[in-house]
Design an enzyme around this catalytic site. Structure first.
Site, PDB file in Angstrom:
ATOM      1  N   ASP A 136       0.831  -1.203   0.000  1.00 19.99           N
ATOM      2  CA  ASP A 136       0.000   0.000   0.000  1.00 19.99           C
ATOM      3  C   ASP A 136       0.868   1.257   0.000  1.00 19.99           C
ATOM      4  O   ASP A 136       2.091   1.181   0.183  1.00 19.99           O
ATOM      5  CB  ASP A 136      -0.971  -0.010   1.197  1.00 19.99           C
ATOM      6  N   ASN A 169      -7.956  -1.181  13.863  1.00 23.02           N
ATOM      7  CA  ASN A 169      -9.392  -1.284  13.554  1.00 23.02           C
ATOM      8  C   ASN A 169      -9.681  -2.493  12.647  1.00 23.02           C
ATOM      9  O   ASN A 169     -10.753  -2.594  12.073  1.00 23.02           O
ATOM     10  CB  ASN A 169      -9.895   0.010  12.888  1.00 23.02           C
ATOM     11  N   HIS A 190      -7.960  -3.214   9.864  1.00 21.84           N
ATOM     12  CA  HIS A 190      -7.631  -3.056   8.444  1.00 21.84           C
ATOM     13  C   HIS A 190      -6.416  -3.896   8.044  1.00 21.84           C
ATOM     14  O   HIS A 190      -5.575  -4.236   8.870  1.00 21.84           O
ATOM     15  CB  HIS A 190      -7.470  -1.572   8.049  1.00 21.84           C
ATOM     16  N   GLU A 198     -10.056  -0.717   4.619  1.00 20.37           N
ATOM     17  CA  GLU A 198     -10.643  -0.243   5.870  1.00 20.37           C
ATOM     18  C   GLU A 198     -11.991  -0.917   6.121  1.00 20.37           C
ATOM     19  O   GLU A 198     -12.677  -1.316   5.178  1.00 20.37           O
ATOM     20  CB  GLU A 198     -10.869   1.271   5.786  1.00 20.37           C
TER      21      GLU A 198
END
Ligand code: GLP
Length: 257
Positions: A80, A149, A151, A156
């Protein structure tokens, strides 16, 4: 230091190994990556950035100093990239991989493939990565970190997930990541491989370290699959190994074998 891991049993089909600390986890991860490179010198390895794999990459740099040919043919795919951050910004995934992987492992510059961070046409840039992967993939070994979270890369939590490389709106939590703490203007978007591309990897190594990942790890180990927790999709993958440290696992003896 404990040098044999505990194995956590859970409903999830991944192998879970709990190491005594971050160092032991990193040594195990480095050993696993080196073994795969030994078996398949032209390995296509997809690498996450962030703080969790730093020591793993450093240890592999030490191995490369002892065996300079080890990574000569390896191909590295960047998982990423922060959109809008110049590639030479110290917080970019590009700068991270150059500094911690490409140079120390002795990987050739041509062998690093990944998103540019400021494409004029993000869709075309994502298409370029999709095409590259369709032609040269699948990924042999994908090294991932767990977002707090849930991800993976910049996939996401949400109602839907995009299967292929795409531009993703970042959550406030991700925008607060240490990699971009120095920037006055935080990136709103990231460019990331999609979940299908990740799940097509022949083998996945998920690294989880530190007390701040406890909640996320606990949720992952429940084995409930949801787009609201992208890492849970790894439960569908036949060859994922989760390496974590005790701080992150915080499991009592009853959970271990
Ligand atoms: C970042 C990166 C991911 C990384 C994850 C965990 O947002 N985009 O590739 O794996 O968060 O980072 P860390 O290891 O610093 O917790």
């Amino acid at each position: 230091m404990r040098n044999t891991p505990s194995t956590v049993q859970g409903p999830c089909r991944m192998k879970v190994k709990v190491w005594g600390n971050h160092e032991a986890m990193s040594r195990a991860a480095a050993g696993c990556i080196a073994r795969e490179v030994g078996r398949r010198p032209r390995l296509l390895v997809c690498l996450a950035t962030g703080s969790t794999p730093i020591r793993t990459y450093e240890l592999l740099g030490c191995r490369a100093r002892q065996a300079p040919a080890l990574f000569k043919q390896v191909r590295v795919l960047k998982l990423d990239e922060w959109a809008g951050l110049p590639l030479n910004d110290p917080g970019s995934s590009e700068a991270y991989l150059q500094q911690r992987v490409i140079r120390p492992w002795g990987v050739s510059q041509r062998a690093l493939v990944g998103f540019v961070s400021d494409p004029k046409q993000p869709k075309l840039e994502c298409q370029r990565i999709q095409n590259w992967l369709a032609r040269h993939g699948p990924i042999d070994l994908c090294v991932l970190g767990l977002g707090s979270n849930g991800h993976l890369g910049f996939n996401e939590p949400g109602r839907m997930l995009c299967p292929v490389a795409h531009r993703a709106l970042l959550s406030p939590q991700t925008r607060a990541h240490a990699m971009v703490s120095h920037t006055a203007v935080k990136p709103d978007y990231g460019l990331t491989l999609g979940m299908a591309e990740i799940l097509q990897a022949r083998q996945i190594l998920l690294l989880v370290s530190g007390a701040h990942k406890r909640r996320a790890l606990k949720r992952l180990l429940r084995g409930e699959i949801s787009t609201q927790f992208p890492a849970s999709l790894l439960c569908l993958h036949p060859r994922t190994t989760l390496l974590c440290d005790r701080e992150a696992a915080m499991q009592g003896p009853a959970h271990m074998t």
